[in-house]
Design an enzyme around this catalytic site. Structure first.
Site, PDB file in Angstrom:
ATOM      1  N   ILE A 122       0.835  -1.233   0.109  1.00 14.06           N
ATOM      2  CA  ILE A 122       0.063  -0.057   0.029  1.00 14.06           C
ATOM      3  C   ILE A 122       0.900   1.251  -0.016  1.00 14.06           C
ATOM      4  O   ILE A 122       1.890   1.452   0.846  1.00 14.06           O
ATOM      5  CB  ILE A 122      -0.738  -0.116   1.315  1.00 14.06           C
ATOM      6  CG1 ILE A 122      -1.716  -1.332   1.216  1.00 14.06           C
ATOM      7  CG2 ILE A 122      -1.836   1.210   1.249  1.00 14.06           C
ATOM      8  CD1 ILE A 122      -2.662  -1.449  -0.141  1.00 14.06           C
ATOM      9  N   HIS A 142      -4.464 -11.415   7.970  1.00 13.30           N
ATOM     10  CA  HIS A 142      -3.112 -12.062   7.363  1.00 13.30           C
ATOM     11  C   HIS A 142      -3.054 -13.817   7.929  1.00 13.30           C
ATOM     12  O   HIS A 142      -3.687 -13.610   8.978  1.00 13.30           O
ATOM     13  CB  HIS A 142      -1.820 -11.583   8.099  1.00 13.30           C
ATOM     14  CG  HIS A 142      -0.406 -12.130   8.035  1.00 13.30           C
ATOM     15  ND1 HIS A 142       0.160 -11.939   6.632  1.00 13.30           N
ATOM     16  CD2 HIS A 142       0.328 -13.049   8.580  1.00 13.30           C
ATOM     17  CE1 HIS A 142       1.294 -12.666   6.654  1.00 13.30           C
ATOM     18  NE2 HIS A 142       1.321 -13.122   7.761  1.00 13.30           N
ATOM     19  N   ASP A 170       2.794  -5.612   7.934  1.00 12.08           N
ATOM     20  CA  ASP A 170       1.756  -6.748   8.950  1.00 12.08           C
ATOM     21  C   ASP A 170       2.382  -6.014  10.389  1.00 12.08           C
ATOM     22  O   ASP A 170       2.585  -6.912  11.107  1.00 12.08           O
ATOM     23  CB  ASP A 170       2.362  -7.870   8.768  1.00 12.08           C
ATOM     24  CG  ASP A 170       1.843  -8.669   7.447  1.00 12.08           C
ATOM     25  OD1 ASP A 170       2.895  -9.380   7.022  1.00 12.08           O
ATOM     26  OD2 ASP A 170       1.079  -8.152   6.931  1.00 12.08           O
ATOM     27  N   GLU A 180      -9.861 -17.147   9.199  1.00 10.29           N
ATOM     28  CA  GLU A 180      -9.941 -15.845   8.479  1.00 10.29           C
ATOM     29  C   GLU A 180     -11.298 -15.589   8.237  1.00 10.29           C
ATOM     30  O   GLU A 180     -12.057 -14.246   8.343  1.00 10.29           O
ATOM     31  CB  GLU A 180      -9.421 -15.923   6.940  1.00 10.29           C
ATOM     32  CG  GLU A 180      -7.856 -16.109   7.090  1.00 10.29           C
ATOM     33  CD  GLU A 180      -7.283 -16.450   5.901  1.00 10.29           C
ATOM     34  OE1 GLU A 180      -7.599 -16.016   5.029  1.00 10.29           O
ATOM     35  OE2 GLU A 180      -6.263 -17.258   5.894  1.00 10.29           O
TER      36      GLU A 180
HETATM   37  C1  GRF Z   1      -5.765 -15.805   2.095  1.00 10.72           C
HETATM   38  O1  GRF Z   1      -4.869 -16.878   2.629  1.00 10.72           O
HETATM   39  C2  GRF Z   1      -5.621 -14.581   2.714  1.00 10.72           C
HETATM   40  O2  GRF Z   1      -5.226 -15.008   4.065  1.00 10.72           O
HETATM   41  C3  GRF Z   1      -4.389 -14.036   2.304  1.00 10.72           C
HETATM   42  O3  GRF Z   1      -4.853 -14.081   0.910  1.00 10.72           O
HETATM   43  C4  GRF Z   1      -5.379 -15.637   0.610  1.00 10.72           C
HETATM   44  C5  GRF Z   1      -6.578 -15.455  -0.564  1.00 10.72           C
HETATM   45  O4  GRF Z   1      -7.548 -14.960   0.138  1.00 10.72           O
HETATM   46  N1  GRF Z   1      -4.343 -12.843   2.566  1.00 10.72           N
HETATM   47  P1  GRF Z   1      -8.874 -14.686  -0.972  1.00 10.72           P
HETATM   48  O5  GRF Z   1      -9.255 -16.171  -1.076  1.00 10.72           O
HETATM   49  O6  GRF Z   1      -8.555 -14.112  -2.134  1.00 10.72           O
HETATM   50  O7  GRF Z   1      -9.756 -13.946  -0.072  1.00 10.72           O
END
Ligand code: GRF
Length: 216
Positions: free
Chosen positions: A94, A110, A151, A181
């Site tokens: 970013i 994360h 992070d 997540e």
């Molecule tokens: C996931 O493992 C997330 O933790 C990481 O990117 C991966 C893909 O995420 N930041 P998504 O299926 O595109 O949401």
């Protein structure tokens, strides 16, 4: 209503978790107003379209240099007038200008228990490879606010996930998504949308009641 912009690069399962959270009432007072992807092939853009959420691709391939890309990305964010920006599998560093403009308004998911297996070089599958190579017994996921580091911003939520015999990075990634997540991100957005997050001295916590409710 909290105006949420979601930045994505891949499959969009975390985006889907937020869409479902809003539909099922686990996220209140929030709406996803725009999905921004740096990858035109990201399935996340299809998920946005299927849910009638405006999606836009800002790909570095379409800009002469990094600076022009950053400018376009920031413009695409500003246009949506977000109260919150969610980085959901967004594989772009970013720009500092965007972090400055949206201080404490950008969160990231994360796939590890920060400060383990995070920082430069730890993203996507590499995070799970690191955890398996180290032989840790517990991993998990973290939602944190984004600051100028990688992070390193204030941690909002974490959830542990057990590593099991025979886990491959792929199996582990799926379990971390399912058990952590996809639960944490909707929880975090709902707390922010309902004034239940307090940030103090670079640390944050979720409150039982709204900050301005007078009930602590
Ligand atoms: C996931 O493992 C997330 O933790 C990481 O990117 C991966 C893909 O995420 N930041 P998504 O299926 O595109 O949401």
């Amino acid at each position: 209503m909290l105006r949420v912009v979601v930045c994505v690069s891949g499959g969009g399962t975390n985006l889907q978790a937020m869409i479902d959270g809003i539909k099922e009432g686990r996220i209140n007072n929030a709406g996803i107003v725009r999905v921004i992807s740096n990858n035109r092939d990201a399935y996340a853009l299809k998920r946005a379209e299927e849910n009638h959420i405006p999606g836009v691709c800002i790909s570095p391939k379409d800009y002469a240099d990094r600076e022009a890309f950053h400018k376009a990305l920031l413009e695409a964010v500003r246009e949506a007038e977000p109260d919150l920006i969610v980085l959901a599998g967004f594989l772009v560093v970013i720009p500092k200008e965007m972090i400055a403009e949206y201080t404490n308004k950008i969160i990231n998911i994360h796939p590890s228990l920060i400060p383990s297996f995070c920082g430069t070089g730890y993203y996507g599958m590499k995070v799970h490879e690191g955890a398996l190579n180290r032989g840790v017994k517990i991993t998990g996921a973290t939602v944190h606010f984004v600051d100028e580091g990688t992070d390193t911003g204030p941690i909002l939520l974490q959830k542990p996930v057990e590593i099991m015999e025979g886990d491959t990075p792929e199996i582990l990634q799926r379990r971390v998504m399912e058990e952590a997540e996809w639960i944490l991100l909707p929880e975090a957005v709902d707390a922010i949308a309902n004034g239940r997050v307090e940030i103090k001295d670079n640390r944050c916590r979720i409150l039982k009641n709204r900050k301005d409710s007078g009930v602590s």
